[in-house]
Design a protein around this motif. Sequence first.
Motif, PDB file in Angstrom:
ATOM      1  N   HIS A 314       0.820  -1.158   0.114  1.00 13.51           N
ATOM      2  CA  HIS A 314      -0.010  -0.072  -0.019  1.00 13.51           C
ATOM      3  C   HIS A 314       0.881   1.258  -0.188  1.00 13.51           C
ATOM      4  O   HIS A 314       1.749   1.554   0.977  1.00 13.51           O
ATOM      5  CB  HIS A 314      -1.090   0.075   1.391  1.00 13.51           C
ATOM      6  N   ASN A 315       0.600   2.089  -1.017  1.00 10.81           N
ATOM      7  CA  ASN A 315       1.132   3.606  -1.016  1.00 10.81           C
ATOM      8  C   ASN A 315       2.858   3.386  -1.470  1.00 10.81           C
ATOM      9  O   ASN A 315       3.496   4.463  -1.140  1.00 10.81           O
ATOM     10  CB  ASN A 315       0.875   4.320   0.174  1.00 10.81           C
ATOM     11  N   GLN A 324      -3.291   4.497  -5.493  1.00 18.40           N
ATOM     12  CA  GLN A 324      -3.434   4.558  -4.084  1.00 18.40           C
ATOM     13  C   GLN A 324      -4.729   4.113  -3.609  1.00 18.40           C
ATOM     14  O   GLN A 324      -5.079   3.178  -2.874  1.00 18.40           O
ATOM     15  CB  GLN A 324      -3.392   5.881  -3.349  1.00 18.40           C
ATOM     16  N   SER A 327      -4.981   0.398  -4.782  1.00 17.21           N
ATOM     17  CA  SER A 327      -4.471  -0.487  -3.440  1.00 17.21           C
ATOM     18  C   SER A 327      -5.454  -0.812  -2.535  1.00 17.21           C
ATOM     19  O   SER A 327      -5.268  -1.657  -1.776  1.00 17.21           O
ATOM     20  CB  SER A 327      -3.004   0.167  -3.125  1.00 17.21           C
ATOM     21  N   ARG A 328      -5.929   0.580  -2.097  1.00 21.84           N
ATOM     22  CA  ARG A 328      -6.977   0.542  -0.871  1.00 21.84           C
ATOM     23  C   ARG A 328      -8.243  -0.477  -1.332  1.00 21.84           C
ATOM     24  O   ARG A 328      -8.501  -1.287  -0.529  1.00 21.84           O
ATOM     25  CB  ARG A 328      -7.598   1.981  -0.635  1.00 21.84           C
ATOM     26  N   HIS A 330      -8.076  -3.168  -3.337  1.00 22.36           N
ATOM     27  CA  HIS A 330      -7.575  -4.433  -3.390  1.00 22.36           C
ATOM     28  C   HIS A 330      -7.577  -5.076  -1.751  1.00 22.36           C
ATOM     29  O   HIS A 330      -7.829  -6.308  -1.783  1.00 22.36           O
ATOM     30  CB  HIS A 330      -5.946  -4.477  -3.621  1.00 22.36           C
ATOM     31  N   HIS A 331      -7.243  -4.396  -0.907  1.00 26.01           N
ATOM     32  CA  HIS A 331      -7.182  -4.768   0.587  1.00 26.01           C
ATOM     33  C   HIS A 331      -8.711  -4.910   1.090  1.00 26.01           C
ATOM     34  O   HIS A 331      -9.023  -5.769   1.576  1.00 26.01           O
ATOM     35  CB  HIS A 331      -6.396  -3.734   1.403  1.00 26.01           C
ATOM     36  N   ALA A 339      -4.243  -5.980  -7.483  1.00 25.16           N
ATOM     37  CA  ALA A 339      -3.413  -4.990  -6.644  1.00 25.16           C
ATOM     38  C   ALA A 339      -2.660  -4.269  -7.748  1.00 25.16           C
ATOM     39  O   ALA A 339      -2.491  -4.743  -8.918  1.00 25.16           O
ATOM     40  CB  ALA A 339      -2.478  -6.001  -5.951  1.00 25.16           C
TER      41      ALA A 339
END
Length: 377
Positions: A314-315, A324, A327-328, A330-331, A339
């Motif tokens: 992340h980041n 960004q 990525s968020r 993805h989580h 991702a």
Amino acid sequence: MRFYKHIMQSSCWGVRCAALCLSFLFITGVQLRPLGEQEKRMQLEAVKRGILDRLGLHRPPVIREKLNQDEVRNMYLLYQEKLTELRGNMSKEESPQRIVHLLTPKLERNTMSKRKCEKQGNNNHIYHLVFSRTHTFHQELSVMRAELKLCKDILAALRSSWTDSTAQAMVNIYKVVKSSETNGEEEHKLLDSKPIDKETLTLNVESAVQQWVSSSEKCLRLALVIPLDIPFASDGSKQTEGDDALILEVETQEKVHSSSRKARALPADEECKKSEKKCCRKSLSVSFKEIGWSDWIIAPESYTMHFCVGSCPHNYKAASMHTQIKSRMHHISNGATPAPCCVPASYEPMVLMHYNTEGKLTLSPFEDLIVRKCHCA
């Protein structure tokens, strides 16, 4: 094969395919370990196939008769010129973007004292030009050029109204500043002065605009002194003779910080460390002699190809705000959203001087082959 299919289904695959012949490199080079002979052969085969495909060849051309030394020497000069041109274009692209702002002023009647007005000449008229700050004018801008332009109609009117044959008609521009004197009068500092004997006229106000941009002042006040009475709206809200009678043209660019210059000047910092598992740049040396191509590729003799490998937590080295958010997501989605991927951020140009299938020496530019930097996208 499952790993290969997973990559093909990933949304990052389209980005990865943009880099020439990197598909094999991503598959075979994920683990950061010393290259085995078989792995290196696979990577070099991918490189060879990629170069042939870019050149539109199924196989290396058969060279029956090579050019003489003079012809090769002349081609070398063209080769260096082309490489210099591509590197110059790359430098321009990396330079901060320049933006041209066009500002129109609000005109106010002269507030000078009669004594100061007479010093400018009996036939002169003095106007205050008030420019308001816009949201694009912030303190991190460098002013490269700032010119006040008078339209052709005003210049024509100036020339026709000037009757004094003994003196040359002049246009003066001043910066209006607050006086340190107790009487509260304003000071006028001359910025530029030009004769009205041309069809176009621009006045240099760069120093005043630079100070304005870097300050917190909301407005820039200039004083225009011309031998012409310009009519304008009674509220002074608009110019006359059309909205472009007076235009302040300012060319700016973002200030380059030392850290940014260092990042561009030292791409080697991107190289993968032995224990590095996050997105970084890995190297592969390619010698055209070693792969058996030195008979038809004249220059360069070898080059170092880089490719991007590693994870994108992340980041980490995020290419954009979009990365960004991706990525968020993805989580949050527990992996349902792909991702970010470790992909090239910029390239170093390369030119191949080689023989074609007709036996002619030619130049082929490659602007997206040698990776300079990697990021997550």
